[in-house]
Design a protein around this motif. Structure first.
Motif, PDB file in Angstrom:
ATOM      1  N   VAL A  75       0.817  -1.223   0.000  1.00  0.00           N
ATOM      2  CA  VAL A  75       0.000   0.000   0.000  1.00  0.00           C
ATOM      3  C   VAL A  75       0.855   1.281   0.000  1.00  0.00           C
ATOM      4  CG1 VAL A  75      -1.962  -1.097   1.148  1.00  0.00           C
ATOM      5  CG2 VAL A  75      -0.220   0.076   2.524  1.00  0.00           C
ATOM      6  N   ASN A  76       0.225   2.348  -0.430  1.00  0.00           N
ATOM      7  CA  ASN A  76       0.828   3.690  -0.455  1.00  0.00           C
ATOM      8  C   ASN A  76       0.910   4.295   0.951  1.00  0.00           C
ATOM      9  OD1 ASN A  76       1.439   4.136  -3.119  1.00  0.00           O
ATOM     10  ND2 ASN A  76       0.113   5.930  -3.314  1.00  0.00           N
ATOM     11  N   PRO A  77       1.705   5.354   1.095  1.00  0.00           N
ATOM     12  CA  PRO A  77       1.795   6.027   2.403  1.00  0.00           C
ATOM     13  C   PRO A  77       0.524   6.778   2.788  1.00  0.00           C
ATOM     14  CG  PRO A  77       3.022   7.232   0.733  1.00  0.00           C
ATOM     15  CD  PRO A  77       2.609   5.942   0.111  1.00  0.00           C
ATOM     16  N   SER A  78       0.314   6.923   4.091  1.00  0.00           N
ATOM     17  CA  SER A  78      -0.661   7.915   4.577  1.00  0.00           C
ATOM     18  C   SER A  78       0.181   8.912   5.367  1.00  0.00           C
ATOM     19  CB  SER A  78      -1.760   7.270   5.423  1.00  0.00           C
ATOM     20  OG  SER A  78      -1.268   6.710   6.620  1.00  0.00           O
ATOM     21  N   PHE A  79       0.040   9.006   6.700  1.00  0.00           N
ATOM     22  CA  PHE A  79       1.076   9.723   7.429  1.00  0.00           C
ATOM     23  C   PHE A  79       1.411   9.014   8.727  1.00  0.00           C
ATOM     24  CE2 PHE A  79      -2.621  12.178   9.045  1.00  0.00           C
ATOM     25  CZ  PHE A  79      -2.365  12.221  10.402  1.00  0.00           C
ATOM     26  N   ASN A  80       2.666   9.158   9.107  1.00  0.00           N
ATOM     27  CA  ASN A  80       3.217   8.488  10.268  1.00  0.00           C
ATOM     28  C   ASN A  80       2.892   9.340  11.501  1.00  0.00           C
ATOM     29  OD1 ASN A  80       4.944   7.575  12.305  1.00  0.00           O
ATOM     30  ND2 ASN A  80       6.487   6.916  10.806  1.00  0.00           N
ATOM     31  N   TRP A  81       1.785   8.997  12.171  1.00  0.00           N
ATOM     32  CA  TRP A  81       1.307   9.895  13.230  1.00  0.00           C
ATOM     33  C   TRP A  81       2.229   9.897  14.432  1.00  0.00           C
ATOM     34  CZ3 TRP A  81      -0.272   7.859  17.923  1.00  0.00           C
ATOM     35  CH2 TRP A  81      -0.545   6.491  17.947  1.00  0.00           C
ATOM     36  N   GLU A  82       2.947   8.795  14.653  1.00  0.00           N
ATOM     37  CA  GLU A  82       3.864   8.773  15.796  1.00  0.00           C
ATOM     38  C   GLU A  82       5.012   9.765  15.582  1.00  0.00           C
ATOM     39  OE1 GLU A  82       4.794   4.644  16.168  1.00  0.00           O
ATOM     40  OE2 GLU A  82       3.205   4.319  17.655  1.00  0.00           O
ATOM     41  N   GLN A  83       5.584   9.731  14.368  1.00  0.00           N
ATOM     42  CA  GLN A  83       6.675  10.663  14.068  1.00  0.00           C
ATOM     43  C   GLN A  83       6.188  12.104  13.956  1.00  0.00           C
ATOM     44  OE1 GLN A  83       8.719   8.949  10.568  1.00  0.00           O
ATOM     45  NE2 GLN A  83      10.565   9.771  11.498  1.00  0.00           N
ATOM     46  N   MET A  84       5.065  12.282  13.255  1.00  0.00           N
ATOM     47  CA  MET A  84       4.591  13.643  12.997  1.00  0.00           C
ATOM     48  C   MET A  84       4.103  14.322  14.280  1.00  0.00           C
ATOM     49  SD  MET A  84       5.342  14.321   9.919  1.00  0.00           S
ATOM     50  CE  MET A  84       4.614  15.946   9.787  1.00  0.00           C
ATOM     51  N   SER A  85       3.642  13.527  15.243  1.00  0.00           N
ATOM     52  CA  SER A  85       3.135  14.165  16.472  1.00  0.00           C
ATOM     53  C   SER A  85       4.280  14.755  17.299  1.00  0.00           C
ATOM     54  CB  SER A  85       2.318  13.165  17.298  1.00  0.00           C
ATOM     55  OG  SER A  85       3.156  12.123  17.710  1.00  0.00           O
ATOM     56  N   GLN A  86       5.531  14.358  16.979  1.00  0.00           N
ATOM     57  CA  GLN A  86       6.670  14.990  17.669  1.00  0.00           C
ATOM     58  C   GLN A  86       7.088  16.294  17.000  1.00  0.00           C
ATOM     59  OE1 GLN A  86       9.700  11.957  18.007  1.00  0.00           O
ATOM     60  NE2 GLN A  86       8.214  10.571  18.952  1.00  0.00           N
ATOM     61  N   ILE A  87       6.586  16.508  15.785  1.00  0.00           N
ATOM     62  CA  ILE A  87       6.958  17.701  15.028  1.00  0.00           C
ATOM     63  C   ILE A  87       5.885  18.770  15.101  1.00  0.00           C
ATOM     64  CG2 ILE A  87       7.330  18.535  12.643  1.00  0.00           C
ATOM     65  CD1 ILE A  87       8.673  15.746  12.161  1.00  0.00           C
ATOM     66  N   THR A  88       4.631  18.324  15.119  1.00  0.00           N
ATOM     67  CA  THR A  88       3.526  19.273  15.106  1.00  0.00           C
ATOM     68  C   THR A  88       2.375  18.687  15.915  1.00  0.00           C
ATOM     69  OG1 THR A  88       1.968  20.450  13.655  1.00  0.00           O
ATOM     70  CG2 THR A  88       2.637  18.275  12.954  1.00  0.00           C
ATOM     71  N   SER A  89       1.391  19.524  16.252  1.00  0.00           N
ATOM     72  CA  SER A  89       0.235  18.956  16.944  1.00  0.00           C
ATOM     73  C   SER A  89      -0.785  18.523  15.894  1.00  0.00           C
ATOM     74  CB  SER A  89      -0.368  19.970  17.916  1.00  0.00           C
ATOM     75  OG  SER A  89      -0.663  21.153  17.235  1.00  0.00           O
ATOM     76  N   LEU A  90      -1.185  17.265  16.004  1.00  0.00           N
ATOM     77  CA  LEU A  90      -2.104  16.687  15.023  1.00  0.00           C
ATOM     78  C   LEU A  90      -3.521  16.726  15.579  1.00  0.00           C
ATOM     79  CD1 LEU A  90       0.044  13.527  14.244  1.00  0.00           C
ATOM     80  CD2 LEU A  90      -0.243  15.493  12.734  1.00  0.00           C
ATOM     81  N   SER A  91      -4.484  16.945  14.705  1.00  0.00           N
ATOM     82  CA  SER A  91      -5.857  16.928  15.194  1.00  0.00           C
ATOM     83  C   SER A  91      -6.287  15.482  15.409  1.00  0.00           C
ATOM     84  CB  SER A  91      -6.790  17.621  14.197  1.00  0.00           C
ATOM     85  OG  SER A  91      -7.144  16.738  13.170  1.00  0.00           O
ATOM     86  N   SER A  92      -7.125  15.278  16.415  1.00  0.00           N
ATOM     87  CA  SER A  92      -7.519  13.907  16.746  1.00  0.00           C
ATOM     88  C   SER A  92      -8.321  13.282  15.609  1.00  0.00           C
ATOM     89  CB  SER A  92      -8.304  13.868  18.056  1.00  0.00           C
ATOM     90  OG  SER A  92      -9.424  14.717  17.942  1.00  0.00           O
TER      91      SER A  92
END
Lengths: 414, 141
Positions: A75-92
């Protein structure tokens, strides 16, 4: 009317469950649309997962109907929420949709590779394999470079094929539809992978969606093409256009000679592509040079070799703006193993695995101006109000060190 | 106008029957670069830039764009009731075909060659993508 085997008929009649029935119904409709005479089995599949609304809606629908993949797709990528949550605040809500998509694809039996370049690592077909590949940059690579056979599937049609294990026999599965339609004499020297980005982008604008046979007249190495250059070529031809297969004279498997490539002794049409053609398209699609807020590479996912080139430039220095390199998980692990990841992080950069630029995790960059080496990246992020200067990978890296893109930066550093 | 030039044969791709105002696009369509809330084309340099395709019978040469975004663009337009009522395409590709079948938007191709001479923007068409027929119901001007 498409002729079905007994098993295929039973799938259509619901004997294998409702999910398989839905998938087969859609495939029969596609077969009818293209006047396919029958179905053929596939050996591999790749699904362009995106966790966009339509993607989630469709996979959850099939899962709720009990579908299970006969051929397990990557499958194609979506986003890596574990990594990205250390860079920015992600909406739930965004994290929730990623988890739901992950869950649904696992249930249907997919292999969660989250990579848009599966053909380089975890899903590599052989010549003449009949496969079902979605992801518009992957389709041309497997067709052209490997000589495998796939149509330019959509995420949904590839998922249906993975479930039923067959595809309608039409289009690029048939030899006669794979023949070259125009000889493209490339007069530019094509020294860098970036030149292949520009070539890929400009060609459909010049000739439409004909199957090109490239003749690289002035390229120094005529039998040596980097993975990145071929990846770029296919990705961009399918950004400005819709080109599922190309040939390179004397290099790709279906084009050892002109006669091979055109399946005829006659070349129907010819066109020249010059360095000016490449330069003019860059001027047209790039934002004006100047100050930037960030650098984003990896559309498609960068190869290890590309990441190494970036690393050499930034090693021991400090980046002026954030640098995000998107790659596959195996590539990121290799970078870690080789110490490359550490060098990038010490300069202030990041490698993000399993992630696509066209995802809501990049909200913190909306309204800002970045630098990238990919016209495709710049094209699809228009909807997300991101602006990009497009330049070659090296210059883009120097720009990230300086916080500004100038036209001839390379010389100052050599 | 004779009855004959009011009726055009076509080839069914995605089933359905509907009627509406026709809109021609010279350029290929990427449904992702259409604003789902208004149906307005947001792609610069596009012949329909700034125009809405919402509830139109959209006539275009081909689809463009990746294997993902075509379906998602179409899905979002449909959810906002801003999608095209039906589509008439010259060169159908797999992505466009699969997306319209799944989203249940009528799609036809291989239309009679005199269609473009007889039909103009704002005309009202009836598209029958079950029988493979397009009827010119009313001239626009």
């Amino acid at each position: 009317m498409v002729k079905l085997s007994l098993t295929e008929k039973q799938m259509l009649d619901g004997k294998f469950g409702k999910g398989t029935q839905t998938a087969m119904k859609i495939q029969v409709a596609i077969a009818e649309a293209f006047d396919a005479p029958y179905m053929v089995p596939i050996s591999r599949a790749h699904v362009a997962l995106s966790n966009q609304e339509a993607d989630l809606w469709f996979v959850e629908k099939l899962v709720s109907q009990g579908a299970k993949c006969k051929i397990r797709p990557t499958v194609n990528p979506s986003f890596n929420w574990e990594q990205m949550s250390q860079i920015t605040s992600l909406s739930s809500e965004d994290v929730d949709i990623v988890r739901r998509t992950d869950n649904a694809y696992k249930k249907i039996g997919a292999l969660m590779t989250y990579d848009c370049t599966p053909y380089l690592q975890l899903n590599v077909p052989k010549v003449n394999d009949v496969i079902s590949y979605s992801e518009s940059s992957a389709t041309p690579f497997v067709n052209s470079v490997y000589g495998a056979k796939t149509n330019r599937e959509s995420a949904q049609s590839a998922l249906c094929a993975a479930v039923t294990g067959v595809v309608p026999y039409y289009g690029y599965l048939m030899k006669e539809n794979r023949k070259g339609e125009i000889l493209v004499n490339v007069l530019a020297k094509m020294d860098s992978d970036f030149d292949f980005q520009l070539l890929g982008y400009v060609l459909p604008l010049k000739i439409g969606f004909k199957i090109p046979v490239f003749n690289f007249i002035n390229k120094e190495e005529k039998r040596n093409f980097s993975n990145a250059s071929l990846m770029n070529l296919g990705a961009q031809m399918n950004t400005s256009g819709n080109v599922a297969i190309y040939h390179i004279l004397g290099y790709t498997p279906e084009a050892s000679t002109l006669e091979d490539a055109f399946q005829s002794s006659k070349v129907p049409e010819e066109v020249d592509i010059t360095q000016e053609d490449l330069d003019s398209v860059r001027d047209k699609i790039s934002a004006p040079i100047g100050k930037i807020d960030f650098a984003l590479f990896g559309c498609p996912h960068l190869t290890f070799e590309q990441i190494e080139r970036v690393t050499k430039i930034i090693a021991g220095k400090k980046l002026a703006v954030p640098l995000f390199i998107m790659s596959s998980d195996p590539t990121m692990r290799l970078c870690e193993q080789m110490g490359v990841l550490k060098t990038i992080e010490e300069a202030g950069g990041n490698i993000i695995s399993n992630t696509c630029m066209d995802q809501p995790c990049w909200k913190f960059l909306y309204g800002k101006k970045g630098v990238t080496d990919s016209p495709k990246c710049a094209y699809y992020t228009k909807r997300r109000k991101m602006e990009f200067v497009i330049t070659d990978l090296e210059n883009a890296t120097y720009s990230a060190l300086e916080g500004e893109v100038t036209s001839d930066r390379k010389k100052q550093f050599v | 106008m004779t009855e004959k030039s009011n009726l055009f044969k076509c080839h069914k791709i995605s089933e359905g029957k509907t009627s509406g105002e026709v809109l021609f696009s010279k350029d290929g369509i990427c449904f992702y670069l259409i604003d789902p809330e208004s149906g307005v084309v947001i792609e610069r340099n596009h012949s329909l830039f700034g125009k809405s395709i919402a509830n139109k019978i959209l006539v275009f040469p081909n689809g463009t764009g990746s294997s993902v975004v075509q379906a998602d663009g179409m899905y979002q337009l449909k959810m906002h009731n801003m999608g095209p009522k039906a589509m008439i395409v010259e060169n159908a590709d797999t992505t466009l075909v699969a997306s319209s079948i799944i989203m249940e938007i009528p799609l036809v191709d291989k239309v009679d060659s005199n269609f473009n001479e007889n039909v103009k923007n704002k005309d009202i068409l009836e598209v029958n993508a079950i029988e493979g027929e397009i009827k010119l119901v009313q001239k626009g001007e």
